[in-house]
Design a protein around this motif. Structure first.
Motif, PDB file in Angstrom:
ATOM      1  N   SER A   1      42.096  63.300  74.029  1.00 33.36           N
ATOM      2  CA  SER A   1      42.319  62.564  72.781  1.00 33.36           C
ATOM      3  C   SER A   1      42.540  61.090  73.079  1.00 33.36           C
ATOM      4  CB  SER A   1      43.545  63.134  72.057  1.00 33.36           C
ATOM      5  OG  SER A   1      43.937  62.291  71.001  1.00 33.36           O
TER       6      SER A   1
ATOM      7  N   SER B   1      44.836  59.550  71.938  1.00 34.48           N
ATOM      8  CA  SER B   1      46.288  59.391  72.095  1.00 34.48           C
ATOM      9  C   SER B   1      46.727  59.513  73.557  1.00 34.48           C
ATOM     10  CB  SER B   1      47.031  60.415  71.226  1.00 34.48           C
ATOM     11  OG  SER B   1      46.740  61.738  71.645  1.00 34.48           O
ATOM     12  N   ASP B   2      45.834  59.968  74.437  1.00 37.27           N
ATOM     13  CA  ASP B   2      46.146  60.066  75.875  1.00 37.27           C
ATOM     14  C   ASP B   2      45.850  58.761  76.607  1.00 37.27           C
ATOM     15  OD1 ASP B   2      46.632  62.815  75.463  1.00 37.27           O
ATOM     16  OD2 ASP B   2      44.526  63.307  75.846  1.00 37.27           O
TER      17      ASP B   2
ATOM     18  N   ARG C   1      37.798  70.538  70.644  1.00 33.82           N
ATOM     19  CA  ARG C   1      37.244  69.853  69.477  1.00 33.82           C
ATOM     20  C   ARG C   1      35.800  69.404  69.653  1.00 33.82           C
ATOM     21  NH1 ARG C   1      42.626  66.094  69.222  1.00 33.82           N
ATOM     22  NH2 ARG C   1      43.899  67.407  67.890  1.00 33.82           N
TER      23      ARG C   1
HETATM   24  C1  RP5 Z   1      45.069  67.428  73.468  1.00 32.87           C
HETATM   25  O1  RP5 Z   1      45.912  67.479  72.377  1.00 32.87           O
HETATM   26  C2  RP5 Z   1      44.976  65.977  73.849  1.00 32.87           C
HETATM   27  O2  RP5 Z   1      44.739  65.855  75.214  1.00 32.87           O
HETATM   28  C3  RP5 Z   1      46.297  65.385  73.423  1.00 32.87           C
HETATM   29  O3  RP5 Z   1      47.174  65.215  74.516  1.00 32.87           O
HETATM   30  C4  RP5 Z   1      46.852  66.424  72.465  1.00 32.87           C
HETATM   31  C5  RP5 Z   1      47.121  65.864  71.103  1.00 32.87           C
HETATM   32  O4  RP5 Z   1      45.949  65.269  70.610  1.00 32.87           O
HETATM   33  P1  RP5 Z   1      45.971  64.416  69.254  1.00 32.87           P
HETATM   34  O5  RP5 Z   1      46.460  65.337  68.200  1.00 32.87           O
HETATM   35  O6  RP5 Z   1      46.900  63.244  69.503  1.00 32.87           O
HETATM   36  O7  RP5 Z   1      44.543  63.958  69.056  1.00 32.87           O
HETATM   37  O8  RP5 Z   1      43.807  67.948  73.173  1.00 32.87           O
END
Ligand code: RP5
Length: 154
Positions: A9, A11-12, A39
């Motif tokens: 994501s 967010s990472d 996803r």
């Molecule tokens: C995982 O879900 C991602 O690597 C991330 O750390 C976590 C949350 O993702 P978001 O909801 O912030 O996109 O797949």
């Protein structure tokens, strides 16, 4: 391009910048992609298919929660895969165990949760490269010397 960094994501990204900065400081060529095992499975598969042509030698994979990304990547390549658990609503423990507890047959080298793990993933990737690259070995040795000096200087 020697190291591919894949994260689940956007967010990472802030945490994984630590890995990129460390690779940059060691002059290791790298790129990153945001691709998710859950996803965007098709896009992930397509990108993994390009790794041999790109000359990638090590993959760093970051994911949080039910963190399947590193294991899924490891299942489709014999390149070394280094997993970095992201912080989550369970303080990253779920991510850590998801990445770490691979059943025998498909290994993932698992780092610490968060920024320490991201930095160490880069250093570990450099160590793997250094096995067959004396220039990389010299850079890593120098990195360790500088790190020790900083500690001793207080
Ligand atoms: C995982 O879900 C991602 O690597 C991330 O750390 C976590 C949350 O993702 P978001 O909801 O912030 O996109 O797949």
């Amino acid at each position: 391009m020697l190291v591919s960094i894949i994260m689940g994501s956007k967010s990472d990204l802030e945490v994984m910048k630590e890995a990129m900065d460390t690779l940059t400081s060691l002059e290791v060529s790298h790129e990153y992609r945001i691709l998710s095992a859950h996803r965007t499975p098709e896009a992930l598969r397509d990108y993994l298919g390009t790794l041999p042509h790109l000359g990638v030698k090590v993959v760093i994979a970051a994911a949080g929660g039910a963190a399947h990304l590193p294991g899924v990547i490891a299942s489709s390549t014999i390149l070394p895969v280094i997993g970095v658990p992201m912080m989550s609503c369970l303080n990253g423990i779920d991510s850590l165990l998801s990445i770490n507890q691979m059943p025998k047959g498909i290994p993932v080298a698992t780092m610490a949760i968060g920024k320490s793990g991201a930095g160490n993933a880069a250093l570990y990737a450099a160590s793997i490269l250094a096995v067959s690259d004396p220039g990389m070995a010299t850079k890593l040795t120098e990195y360790r010397k500088q790190q020790a000096l900083k500690v001793l200087e207080g």
